[in-house]
Design a protein around this motif. Structure first.
Motif, PDB file in Angstrom:
ATOM      1  N   THR A 275       0.847  -1.188   0.000  1.00 12.38           N
ATOM      2  CA  THR A 275       0.000   0.000   0.000  1.00 12.38           C
ATOM      3  C   THR A 275       0.885   1.242   0.000  1.00 12.38           C
ATOM      4  OG1 THR A 275      -0.089   0.304   2.403  1.00 12.38           O
ATOM      5  CG2 THR A 275      -1.696  -1.235   1.441  1.00 12.38           C
ATOM      6  N   LEU A 276       0.278   2.395  -0.052  1.00 11.80           N
ATOM      7  CA  LEU A 276       1.043   3.643   0.014  1.00 11.80           C
ATOM      8  C   LEU A 276       1.600   3.894   1.402  1.00 11.80           C
ATOM      9  CD1 LEU A 276      -1.234   5.981  -2.130  1.00 11.80           C
ATOM     10  CD2 LEU A 276       0.914   4.871  -2.801  1.00 11.80           C
ATOM     11  N   GLU A 277       1.061   3.242   2.408  1.00 12.56           N
ATOM     12  CA  GLU A 277       1.487   3.432   3.798  1.00 12.56           C
ATOM     13  C   GLU A 277       2.251   2.227   4.340  1.00 12.56           C
ATOM     14  OE1 GLU A 277       1.097   6.357   5.317  1.00 12.56           O
ATOM     15  OE2 GLU A 277       0.090   7.120   3.532  1.00 12.56           O
ATOM     16  N   GLU A 278       2.991   1.539   3.494  1.00 10.01           N
ATOM     17  CA  GLU A 278       3.767   0.379   3.941  1.00 10.01           C
ATOM     18  C   GLU A 278       4.900   0.848   4.858  1.00 10.01           C
ATOM     19  OE1 GLU A 278       5.767  -3.612   1.973  1.00 10.01           O
ATOM     20  OE2 GLU A 278       5.049  -2.031   0.671  1.00 10.01           O
ATOM     21  N   TRP A 279       5.172   0.086   5.922  1.00 11.03           N
ATOM     22  CA  TRP A 279       6.225   0.464   6.855  1.00 11.03           C
ATOM     23  C   TRP A 279       6.912  -0.783   7.392  1.00 11.03           C
ATOM     24  CZ3 TRP A 279       5.902  -1.527  11.726  1.00 11.03           C
ATOM     25  CH2 TRP A 279       4.656  -2.025  12.122  1.00 11.03           C
ATOM     26  N   VAL A 280       8.114  -0.575   7.936  1.00 15.92           N
ATOM     27  CA  VAL A 280       8.871  -1.653   8.551  1.00 15.92           C
ATOM     28  C   VAL A 280       9.665  -1.069   9.721  1.00 15.92           C
ATOM     29  CG1 VAL A 280      10.842  -1.386   6.990  1.00 15.92           C
ATOM     30  CG2 VAL A 280      10.469  -3.568   8.125  1.00 15.92           C
ATOM     31  N   SER A 281       9.791  -1.856  10.770  1.00 14.09           N
ATOM     32  CA  SER A 281      10.594  -1.459  11.921  1.00 14.09           C
ATOM     33  C   SER A 281      12.070  -1.619  11.556  1.00 14.09           C
ATOM     34  CB  SER A 281      10.258  -2.354  13.121  1.00 14.09           C
ATOM     35  OG  SER A 281      11.264  -2.256  14.106  1.00 14.09           O
ATOM     36  N   ILE A 282      12.830  -0.520  11.560  1.00 11.77           N
ATOM     37  CA  ILE A 282      14.252  -0.583  11.230  1.00 11.77           C
ATOM     38  C   ILE A 282      14.999  -1.453  12.243  1.00 11.77           C
ATOM     39  CG2 ILE A 282      16.376   0.761  10.943  1.00 11.77           C
ATOM     40  CD1 ILE A 282      14.293   1.074   8.678  1.00 11.77           C
ATOM     41  N   HIS A 283      14.675  -1.319  13.519  1.00 12.17           N
ATOM     42  CA  HIS A 283      15.303  -2.142  14.553  1.00 12.17           C
ATOM     43  C   HIS A 283      15.076  -3.628  14.257  1.00 12.17           C
ATOM     44  CE1 HIS A 283      16.698  -3.475  18.473  1.00 12.17           C
ATOM     45  NE2 HIS A 283      15.585  -4.159  18.585  1.00 12.17           N
ATOM     46  N   ASP A 284      13.855  -3.989  13.888  1.00  8.37           N
ATOM     47  CA  ASP A 284      13.548  -5.387  13.606  1.00  8.37           C
ATOM     48  C   ASP A 284      14.161  -5.824  12.283  1.00  8.37           C
ATOM     49  OD1 ASP A 284      12.358  -7.557  14.954  1.00  8.37           O
ATOM     50  OD2 ASP A 284      10.718  -7.569  13.496  1.00  8.37           O
ATOM     51  N   LEU A 285      14.292  -4.918  11.330  1.00 10.53           N
ATOM     52  CA  LEU A 285      14.943  -5.237  10.066  1.00 10.53           C
ATOM     53  C   LEU A 285      16.409  -5.615  10.302  1.00 10.53           C
ATOM     54  CD1 LEU A 285      14.541  -5.363   6.998  1.00 10.53           C
ATOM     55  CD2 LEU A 285      15.230  -2.958   6.915  1.00 10.53           C
ATOM     56  N   VAL A 286      17.072  -4.911  11.199  1.00  7.64           N
ATOM     57  CA  VAL A 286      18.455  -5.242  11.567  1.00  7.64           C
ATOM     58  C   VAL A 286      18.506  -6.619  12.224  1.00  7.64           C
ATOM     59  CG1 VAL A 286      20.390  -4.588  13.065  1.00  7.64           C
ATOM     60  CG2 VAL A 286      19.194  -2.844  11.710  1.00  7.64           C
ATOM     61  N   ARG A 287      17.546  -6.900  13.104  1.00  4.68           N
ATOM     62  CA  ARG A 287      17.480  -8.226  13.746  1.00  4.68           C
ATOM     63  C   ARG A 287      17.369  -9.323  12.697  1.00  4.68           C
ATOM     64  NH1 ARG A 287      13.899 -11.871  14.254  1.00  4.68           N
ATOM     65  NH2 ARG A 287      12.235 -10.526  13.488  1.00  4.68           N
TER      66      ARG A 287
END
Length: 91
Positions: A63-75
């Protein structure tokens, strides 16, 4: 949609991933079915390559509002890197 696949719990990828996940997260990850299709299904169907689907905390997929946790992306990156080392070294 894509075809289903099955990852055998005794495939060397599974313990490598579980070990990496435990090293990073400090706990084990339960094994179970996934309620969606992704490229792992294609890897299995076309080449019989084992695949594990695991990603960061995220929302609003595609969607246009897709998001991801940067902290969790590093994990997750750390888990995948450790998995690759274990899997490729046969540890």
């Amino acid at each position: 949609m894509r075809d289903a696949f099955r990852l055998e719990p005794h495939d060397p990828l599974v313990p490598a991933f579980q070990h990496a996940y435990e090293m990073v997260a400090g706990k084990t990850l339960p094994i179970g079915a996934k309620p969606f299709c992704d490229d792992g299904n294609t890897f299995w169907e076309l080449a019989k390559l084992p695949a594990i689907t695991h990603g960061p905390q995220a929302g609003g997929a595609h969607t246009l509002e897709e998001w991801v946790s940067i902290h969790d992306l590093v994990r997750v990156a750390n888990v995948y890197a450790l998995t690759a080392v274990d899997y490729c070294s046969g540890a």
